[in-house]
Design an enzyme around this catalytic site. Structure first.
Site, mmCIF file in Angstrom:
data_model
loop_
_atom_site.group_PDB
_atom_site.id
_atom_site.type_symbol
_atom_site.label_atom_id
_atom_site.label_comp_id
_atom_site.label_asym_id
_atom_site.label_seq_id
_atom_site.Cartn_x
_atom_site.Cartn_y
_atom_site.Cartn_z
ATOM 1 N N HIS A 1 -9.997 1.309 3.052
ATOM 2 C CA HIS A 1 -9.493 2.607 3.522
ATOM 3 C C HIS A 1 -10.634 3.484 4.055
ATOM 4 O O HIS A 1 -10.439 4.287 4.965
ATOM 5 C CB HIS A 1 -8.794 3.356 2.385
ATOM 6 C CG HIS A 1 -7.372 2.918 2.144
ATOM 7 N ND1 HIS A 1 -6.390 3.030 3.104
ATOM 8 C CD2 HIS A 1 -6.752 2.387 1.046
ATOM 9 C CE1 HIS A 1 -5.232 2.576 2.601
ATOM 10 N NE2 HIS A 1 -5.435 2.175 1.363
ATOM 11 N N CYS B 1 0.858 -1.184 0.000
ATOM 12 C CA CYS B 1 0.000 0.000 0.000
ATOM 13 C C CYS B 1 0.894 1.233 0.000
ATOM 14 O O CYS B 1 1.898 1.269 0.718
ATOM 15 C CB CYS B 1 -0.886 -0.017 1.247
ATOM 16 S SG CYS B 1 -1.959 1.409 1.388
ATOM 17 N N HIS C 1 -9.568 -3.365 -1.430
ATOM 18 C CA HIS C 1 -8.454 -2.686 -0.738
ATOM 19 C C HIS C 1 -8.783 -1.205 -0.553
ATOM 20 O O HIS C 1 -8.628 -0.661 0.552
ATOM 21 C CB HIS C 1 -7.161 -2.861 -1.547
ATOM 22 C CG HIS C 1 -5.959 -2.189 -0.934
ATOM 23 N ND1 HIS C 1 -4.932 -2.888 -0.335
ATOM 24 C CD2 HIS C 1 -5.623 -0.865 -0.813
ATOM 25 C CE1 HIS C 1 -4.021 -2.041 0.125
ATOM 26 N NE2 HIS C 1 -4.409 -0.800 -0.155
ATOM 27 N N GLU C 2 -9.257 -0.559 -1.621
ATOM 28 C CA GLU C 2 -9.553 0.882 -1.516
ATOM 29 C C GLU C 2 -10.741 1.126 -0.592
ATOM 30 O O GLU C 2 -10.748 2.073 0.192
ATOM 31 C CB GLU C 2 -9.810 1.484 -2.904
ATOM 32 C CG GLU C 2 -8.633 1.396 -3.873
ATOM 33 C CD GLU C 2 -7.300 1.887 -3.322
ATOM 34 O OE1 GLU C 2 -7.301 2.757 -2.416
ATOM 35 O OE2 GLU C 2 -6.251 1.391 -3.774
#
Lengths: 185, 167
Positions: free
Chosen positions: B144, B98, B140-141
């Protein structure tokens, strides 16, 4: 004022596994004011093996480190190894090539590790992680080896697989190569 | 629009729960443009989430079309406002890194197929099925937006030895 120089040591501790080894070693290091930077500790069979890169500010000496850690290790029956790292070893370059996982498994026989790693070494393929395990039954022991390797520029996973194809036939083992280069999201 | 610096852990914003976007206005359009510009600026970047540039809103962008893992199977540039995963199936492990956690990588299990819905920048609600690498990037995004880093999901301890420049 100049920054005090930072010293690095590679410390290895090996011995019969039991609860409290990491706590005992890290307590000794903490009391000395050492930092544990990179480390890897694992159980192998009934043994526990620790490898630590530790750092601390000068003034300090290897003998001082051994003097402090040796009694700790003796007390819990662990062997101790300490190596001083030179500054050029500490500032080593990162790995930029493709990262591959190579899995090797098959009927246990002498020479699996040697034959495979010899092929890799000849092609300048660097092993970054390796573990082996004997599984199966006494009648039919099976050997499993997992390697993480960094490929030099111009070498692909397919080339590595091709390189190991003859060995795969000769030893009658399974050999797989797959790219596991991390993706940074 | 300017490329924004990517915040790195331990910046506290990266562990915050992001707020839903209530109204898609000029500010949101500017944010999306910043996210896209920042993504295009990062070498090989396939996505950026708003908290990575310091904004605690549920907005992220993903584009895996130029990545070798994603070029065969993707929806092009996805600009997602208030994305929600409504279905997930399958599981695969991939070694992730990341931009907000440099010099460390780890194996993460994620769903291989997801259905998600989100608002487009023009306000229309869109539902898509994503799979493979694109699905991983989206998850993954989206993590966040919940203050979750891949470090929170690492499943294998054999990790982190790569791309470390020095001690």
């Amino acid at each position: 004022m100049t920054q005090p120089e930072i010293l690095h040591y590679a410390v290895s501790v090996v011995g019969k596994d039991r609860p409290g080894i990491v706590a005992a070693i890290s307590e000794g290091l903490f009391n000395l004011g050492c930092n544990i930077a990179d480390s890897s500790c694992t159980m192998l069979g009934g043994e526990f093996a620790m490898i630590l890169i530790i750092s601390l500010k000068k003034p300090f000496s290897k003998s001082r480190l051994v003097e402090e850690l040796k009694p700790v290790c003796d007390k819990i029956g662990m062997s101790l190894g300490v190596r001083t790292l030179h500054s050029d070893e500490v500032d080593r370059q990162g790995i930029d090539g493709e990262i591959c996982m190579i899995s090797v498994y098959g009927a246990d026989q002498p020479g699996i590790v040697y034959r495979v790693t010899r092929e890799l070494a000849a092609r300048n393929i660097n092993i970054t992680d390796l573990n082996t395990k004997l599984i199966g039954t006494e009648e039919e022991p099976v050997y499993v080896m997992m390697l993480e390797v960094a490929l030099p520029d111009g070498v692909t996973a397919e080339m590595v697989e091709h390189t190991l194809a003859d060995l795969k036939k000769e030893l009658n083992v399974e050999i797989g190569v797959r790219v596991i280069t991390p993706v940074a999201f | 629009m300017p490329v924004q610096p990517i915040l790195r852990y331990p910046h506290p914003v990266l562990k915050k729960l992001c707020h839903r976007v209530e109204q898609i206005d000029q500010k949101i359009h500017e944010l999306i443009q910043d996210l896209v510009d920042t993504m295009l600026d990062g070498p090989g970047s396939v996505g950026v989430a708003a908290p990575q540039i310091g904004v605690t809103l549920r907005v992220c962008v993903v584009d895996v079309s130029k990545n070798r893992h994603g070029k065969e199977n993707n929806h092009g540039l996805l600009c997602m406002i208030n994305p929600e995963i409504t279905a997930r199936s399958g599981s695969a492990t991939m070694r992730e890194g990341c931009m907000s956690v440099p010099d460390y990588t780890g194996d993460v299990d994620r769903a291989t197929d997801i259905t998600l819905r989100f608002s487009e920048p023009d306000g229309t609600l869109r539902e898509i099925d994503a799979s493979g690498f694109e699905a991983v990037a989206i998850q993954h995004e989206m993590d966040h937006l919940d203050g979750v880093l891949f470090l929170d999901r690492v499943t294998s301890i054999k990790t982190g030895l790569f791309r470390r420049k020095n001690y």
